[in-house]
Design a protein around this motif. Structure first.
Motif, short mmCIF file in Angstrom:
data_model
loop_
_atom_site.label_atom_id
_atom_site.label_comp_id
_atom_site.label_asym_id
_atom_site.label_seq_id
_atom_site.Cartn_x
_atom_site.Cartn_y
_atom_site.Cartn_z
N LEU A 168 -96.52 -54.50 -20.76
CA LEU A 168 -95.55 -53.31 -20.62
C LEU A 168 -94.63 -53.68 -19.59
CD1 LEU A 168 -98.03 -50.38 -20.69
CD2 LEU A 168 -96.32 -50.93 -22.22
N ASP A 196 -91.91 -55.19 -19.25
CA ASP A 196 -90.47 -54.77 -19.46
C ASP A 196 -90.05 -53.62 -20.23
OD1 ASP A 196 -91.95 -55.33 -21.74
OD2 ASP A 196 -90.59 -56.70 -22.96
N LYS A 197 -91.14 -52.77 -20.15
CA LYS A 197 -91.04 -51.52 -21.03
C LYS A 197 -91.00 -50.14 -19.96
CE LYS A 197 -93.13 -53.46 -25.04
NZ LYS A 197 -93.37 -54.89 -24.37
N LEU A 238 -88.22 -48.00 -21.03
CA LEU A 238 -88.11 -47.90 -22.28
C LEU A 238 -88.61 -46.28 -22.72
CD1 LEU A 238 -87.50 -49.24 -25.24
CD2 LEU A 238 -89.90 -49.85 -25.29
N TYR A 282 -92.76 -45.18 -24.14
CA TYR A 282 -93.20 -46.29 -23.41
C TYR A 282 -93.11 -46.12 -21.86
CZ TYR A 282 -94.47 -49.36 -27.34
OH TYR A 282 -95.07 -49.90 -28.54
N LYS A 301 -89.78 -54.74 -33.93
CA LYS A 301 -89.86 -53.58 -32.85
C LYS A 301 -89.82 -52.09 -33.65
CE LYS A 301 -87.54 -52.17 -28.62
NZ LYS A 301 -86.50 -52.27 -27.55
N GLY A 304 -93.21 -53.57 -29.05
CA GLY A 304 -92.52 -52.13 -28.77
C GLY A 304 -92.66 -51.40 -30.23
#
Length: 443
Positions: free
Chosen positions: A8, A10-11, A14, A26, A184, A210
């Motif tokens: 998570l 990098d989210k 998001l 997210y 994704k 994702g």
């Protein structure tokens, strides 16, 4: 790296919805997990039990425990209260989060309910905590890097707690993503329980990418037909019984699923007649997979392009996984051994069993197998006479021994048919109508 951060980190910003039928994003999951994690950081490397239905709350507590550097112990749903307490006792679990109905009357003197937590759907959540925390001395390296404990799928006898590390889960997630056409934009119809290693693995891989989810929550498997159409689901995962029920009890094969990008089956052998029909219906979209909870859990896959020629094969190992066949003096076939960074650290509090499960750094699967000239592997049978039914391992001898202990029984035998029907044959000297109920009470 901590597995939560791998999934998570990098989210954080998001705003994509996790569930196509709910508003959670997210970014919200990232915030909610970090909030719950703060309250768990006061515990140091504790075994924290979790038992929820497939839900947003499951994801929050699962990832929060790992993020807080504690160890998540996932326990299946549907057990009686006293069974959960026995599991907490046996595996030295001090804290247990659940949406089960744990009122005061369900708790013995060793445990207490210290809080009720309202979930996002106004449901009651319970935190069961041991009154006098256990102070079991464990070598400081025993739980090194361990972040998750899953129980083997055995439905009879004692379950085994499989210790999985951050590295195990990261490695296996990466290997699966490189093997399946996960995207994704995928919408996953998740029919598998998240307490089951295959189901949890599906969650992990698609969170990493994702994707979005629809959590199937109907007792009727056939409802996935309308769910796939209405929710525009792009992928479906199942065990053999999932596809058997869909094909035998519904008009699944007569429907058009233009949004489906791929499907994957694991959790045991699906009869070749079903695989043939699925391969014809979903051309180049139906993947066969093989794995074990001890392997985090997936080990190999058969690409759809080989399905017609290698229909009974489990395929080839996933990236970064090695297979080796070990000769078995009691069988004509060799036992399949597997190695890789995805293989478990060991069985919880059972060093003897752990040591006996490895040979030359390869985990012994208990499956007798062979490899063809093209490098494809085939599972022939179990070495230990265990078979899988509906994704669960069953040891016939345990059930047979219980029946054989009845005074009026001469002997008994369990058989698993190709259609997943399990038959118990009991040889007796009395009238069968008089003893059927007695046998049912033992089971």
């Amino acid at each position: 790296m901590n597995f939560y951060k791998y999934l998570l980190q990098d989210k954080k910003k998001l705003n994509k919805k996790i569930f196509i039928d709910k508003d959670y994003t997210y970014a919200q999951l990232f915030a909610d997990v970090n909030l719950v994690s703060k309250s768990l950081r006061k515990f140091k490397r504790q075994l924290i039990g979790i038992s929820f239905d497939n839900s947003y709350e499951f994801i929050i507590y699962y990832l929060s425990v790992i993020n807080s550097n504690n160890i998540a112990v996932i326990i299946e749903k549907g057990l009686p209260s006293n069974k959960y307490l026995k599991i907490l006792d046996k595996y030295k679990i001090n804290i247990f989060f659940t949406d089960l109905n744990f009122e005061k009357k369900n708790i013995n003197k060793k445990f207490d309910i210290i809080s009720k937590i309202l979930g996002s759907n106004k449901k009651k959540f319970f935190k069961v905590i041991r009154k006098n925390k256990l102070k079991k001395k464990v070598d400081k390296n025993y739980f090194q890097d361990v972040c998750l404990i899953l129980f083997t799928s055995g439905s009879t006898g004692e379950k085994k707690g499989v210790m999985l590390t951050n590295k195990n889960l990261i490695t296996n997630t990466n290997s699966i993503i490189k093997s399946l056409p996960i995207k994704k934009k995928d919408v996953v119809n998740l029919i598998l329980p998240l307490s089951y290693s295959f189901g949890l693995s599906v969650l992990n891989t698609h969170i990493k990418i994702g994707s979005s989810f629809f959590f199937h929550n109907s007792p009727f498997v056939g409802s996935v037909i309308n769910e796939i159409k209405e929710k525009k689901c792009t992928c479906l995962y199942g065990v053999p019984s999932t596809f058997q029920v869909l094909m035998d009890k519904t008009n699944f094969l007569k429907n058009d699923f233009d949004k489906i990008n791929f499907m994957a089956q694991a959790g045991g052998n699906l009869n070749s007649s079903y695989k043939t029909k699925l391969a014809k219906k979903f051309k180049n979209k139906f993947f066969i997979m093989y794995g074990a909870t001890e392997a985090s859990p997936r080990l190999s896959f058969l690409h759809p392009k080989y399905l017609s020629k290698k229909i009974n094969s489990i395929g080839k190992p996933l990236k970064d996984i090695k297979f080796k066949l070990f000769k078995d003096s009691e069988n004509e076939y060799s036992e399949l051994g597997v190695s890789g960074k995805n293989i478990m650290k060991g069985y919880l509090f059972d060093k003897k069993l752990t040591a006996g499960s490895f040979k030359k750094n390869f985990y012994l699967t208990g499956d007798l197998a062979l490899k063809d000239k093209d490098g494809f592997y085939y599972i022939i049978k179990r070495k230990d006479k265990i078979f899988k039914r509906f994704g669960f391992k069953i040891q016939p001898s345990i059930i047979e021994n219980k029946i054989n202990n009845l005074s009026f029984v001469k002997k008994s035998k369990i058989q698993l048919l190709e259609n997943n029907r399990m038959i118990l044959k009991v040889f007796i000297e009395q009238n069968i109508n008089e003893i059927q109920n007695k046998i049912k009470t033992v089971l």
